[in-house]
Design an enzyme around this catalytic site. Structure first.
Site, short mmCIF file in Angstrom:
data_model
loop_
_atom_site.label_atom_id
_atom_site.label_comp_id
_atom_site.label_asym_id
_atom_site.label_seq_id
_atom_site.Cartn_x
_atom_site.Cartn_y
_atom_site.Cartn_z
N TYR A 1 -9.08 9.23 -6.69
CA TYR A 1 -9.29 8.26 -7.38
C TYR A 1 -9.01 6.92 -6.63
CZ TYR A 1 -4.19 8.79 -7.81
OH TYR A 1 -2.33 8.91 -7.58
N GLU A 2 -9.42 5.74 -6.81
CA GLU A 2 -9.59 4.43 -6.20
C GLU A 2 -10.40 4.24 -5.30
OE1 GLU A 2 -8.00 1.95 -7.51
OE2 GLU A 2 -6.71 2.87 -8.85
N GLY A 3 -11.78 5.08 -5.76
CA GLY A 3 -13.26 5.66 -4.40
C GLY A 3 -12.42 6.45 -3.51
#
Length: 571
Positions: free
Chosen positions: A429-431
């Site tokens: 997550y978050e890239g």
């Protein structure tokens, strides 16, 4: 994880290694925040984490969140702990006093959230996006929206979400289809669905502030046509907005955090920032989140290390080399190698993350323009490295710590298998970590031919590097120059090697961090610092040569690469 076990180490890293109090006191907003005040804040924070949050770790995993006809109920004890958290002022540590915050340095918030993640990752997901949402609203929302929502988010009285992902789009935000239709009263009506929304619905707080990427009717295609919309769960008049949680996901880990599928059915919202410039506003939130995700990697690895170290200090198995009797497994070289190697990553990672948090404040508040520019360069280049390298190590290092417990590590009652499961998502997550590597190399390093990266490495503060450290820095600069020369003729080249490049840079930075630790520790023979320093040299840094070799080999295969810089290709 017990936060209080780490207090002495963290004070040493902040006060002796980074000299953090002197750095933040040079900035006007923190001139009155001395080391004693910071120590008091961290002491109370550690006490709260250990007594209110850590005991809920297993309950959150085994009981999990409950979905009931659109409503989500948190595991037992989660709401009470969260109410105590925000009422105690913990979410507002680094927020401005005029917004209801305490106005303390960002590095103190960083330590707090590292501890929280290590103690109870599922619970920590709830407040994890608060500071990013606060920054987004503070810098981009209208005065009217700020008056209604900023203090509630700053204090944590209301939680926030980041609604980006759609089922067909994944990480390609240019494919987002959610629509926002302007209304005569200045609001918009939002229609669409989002997936993987952490905390999209829950009963921890009375309201939830959703920050949603959507398209206006006349928006251009692709990412340049996205706008950001604030959509509250509860409207100002107390009525429920048309925001529906359709279900929560069944996941590998993080059972204490609801990952929601959200539907917006003509939901009322308001634009944050300018039309079609939603990504710029959202990235303020995402960049803040990425540092915190890197800190999650450190916290989770520390939690796994504590369990492995405690087990190794009690368990007797066979005889260690040279021993006459059955030995504690901490005396066996294989176990020492594992434990010391993970400590090298934990403590070096802390120095890098805390230095980055300090640089965030320098970039905001320094009166010196050159200092602000250098701090911004550090944060831009190092944040993706921290997010990717520390979450990768958080997962793989936690798995190595599980190995110390043998079969007991694989059994739930010992608690370490949960850490491994929970840690895995931080690489996604978050890239994803692959996206972080591409962002670093393609978007941030190569556009200026690597000059910014070279300047960052040349300006690393503190003690002068050893000859070996200088050689690694020089090698990375030369490889960067060669990549910049070869990439125009081979556009795929940077994408093939981005992961290797990020890992190589992470190792160079980790070596710098340990150089600062060694300088502060002086001639001390304290095994607490000397053993992981030795592990770094013997078991971690040799990995640099592997990634350098991969990079050089791939550069040499570029179709039109002319060997104008032979030193970049030398073994």
């Amino acid at each position: 994880m017990q936060a209080r076990q780490t207090l002495a180490d963290i004070r040493f890293l902040l006060n002796d290694v980074l000299r953090a109090p002197a750095q933040w006191q040079a900035l006007a907003p923190f001139a009155d925040t001395d080391a004693d005040l910071a120590a008091q804040v961290l002491g109370e924070a550690a006490k709260f984490v250990d007594t209110a949050v850590a005991p809920l770790q297993r309950t959150g995993d085994e009981v999990g969140c409950r979905f009931d006809a659109g409503q989500v109920h948190a595991p037992p004890g989660f709401r009470e702990a969260y109410q105590a958290f925000w009422q105690g002022g913990w979410p507002a540590l680094a927020c401005a006093p005029e917004d209801g915050g305490q106005g303390l340095p960002a590095v103190l918030e960083a330590v707090l959230f590292e501890w929280l993640a290590g103690a109870n990752h599922g619970w920590t997901m709830a407040p994890g996006l608060l500071h990013g949402a606060y920054e987004c609203i503070k810098h981009h929302a209208s005065d009217t929206l700020k008056a209604q929502y900023l203090e509630k988010v700053a204090t944590g009285e209301w939680l926030a979400t980041m609604c980006l992902t759609e089922a067909h789009a994944g990480s390609d935000l240019g494919l987002v289809r959610t629509r926002a239709v302007p209304q005569p009263d200045g609001s918009v009506r939002v229609n669409g669905s989002k997936i993987f929304i952490s905390g999209g619905e829950h009963d921890l707080t009375d309201n939830i502030v959703h920050l949603v990427l959507a398209r206006l009717p006349d928006a251009p295609a692709g990412p340049k046509g996205l706008s950001l919309v604030l959509v509250p769960k509860i409207l100002q008049d107390g009525t429920r907005n048309a925001v529906v949680c359709e279900r929560i996901e069944e996941k590998m880990g993080l059972h204490g955090s609801p990952t929601c599928v959200m539907r917006f059915d003509d939901a009322t919202g308001w634009l944050v920032g300018e039309p079609n410039k939603g990504l710029a506003a959202m990235f303020v939130m995402m960049n803040a989140a990425r540092l915190h995700v890197g800190l999650q990697g450190i916290g989770l690895l520390e939690a796994a290390w504590q369990k492995a170290s405690a087990y190794a200090a009690e368990r007797r198995q066979m005889r260690a080399p040279g021993a006459k009797h059955t030995s504690l497994i901490q005396d066996h070289p294989a176990i020492r190698r594992t434990l010391h190697t993970q400590r090298a990553w934990i403590d070096g990672g802390r120095v890098l993350a805390y230095h980055t948090a300090l640089q965030l404040d320098v970039a905001k508040h320094s009166a010196d323009a050159a200092e602000r520019t250098a701090a911004q360069r550090w944060c831009a280049l190092v944040t993706p490295v921290l997010k990717a390298a520390l979450t990768d190590q958080g997962f793989h290092g936690a798995s190595a710590c599980l190995q110390v417990l043998g079969g007991h590590g694989y059994v739930r009652e010992w608690g370490i298998e949960q850490i491994v499961r929970d840690a895995r998502v931080a690489m996604i997550y978050e890239g994803t970590n692959e996206i972080q590597a591409i962002d670093l190399l393609v978007r941030k390093v190569l556009p200026d031919g690597g000059q910014g990266l070279a300047a960052l490495l040349e300006a690393l503060p503190g003690a002068a590097p050893s000859a070996a450290a200088r050689a690694r820095r020089d090698a990375l600069v030369q490889i960067t120059q060669a990549l910049a020369a070869a990439a125009p003729a081979d556009p795929e080249l940077p994408y093939w090697v981005a992961d290797d490049y990020l890992r190589a840079l992470a190792l160079v930075l980790l070596e710098w961090a340990w150089g600062q630790i060694a300088h502060a520790a002086g001639e001390s023979a304290d095994a607490r610092w000397s053993a992981p320093a030795q592990a770094l040299s013997q078991w971690v840094l040799p990995e640099f040569d592997l990634h350098a070799a991969v990079l050089r080999q791939r550069i040499a295969q570029a179709p039109s690469f002319e060997q104008k810089q032979p030193s970049a290709l030398d073994g």
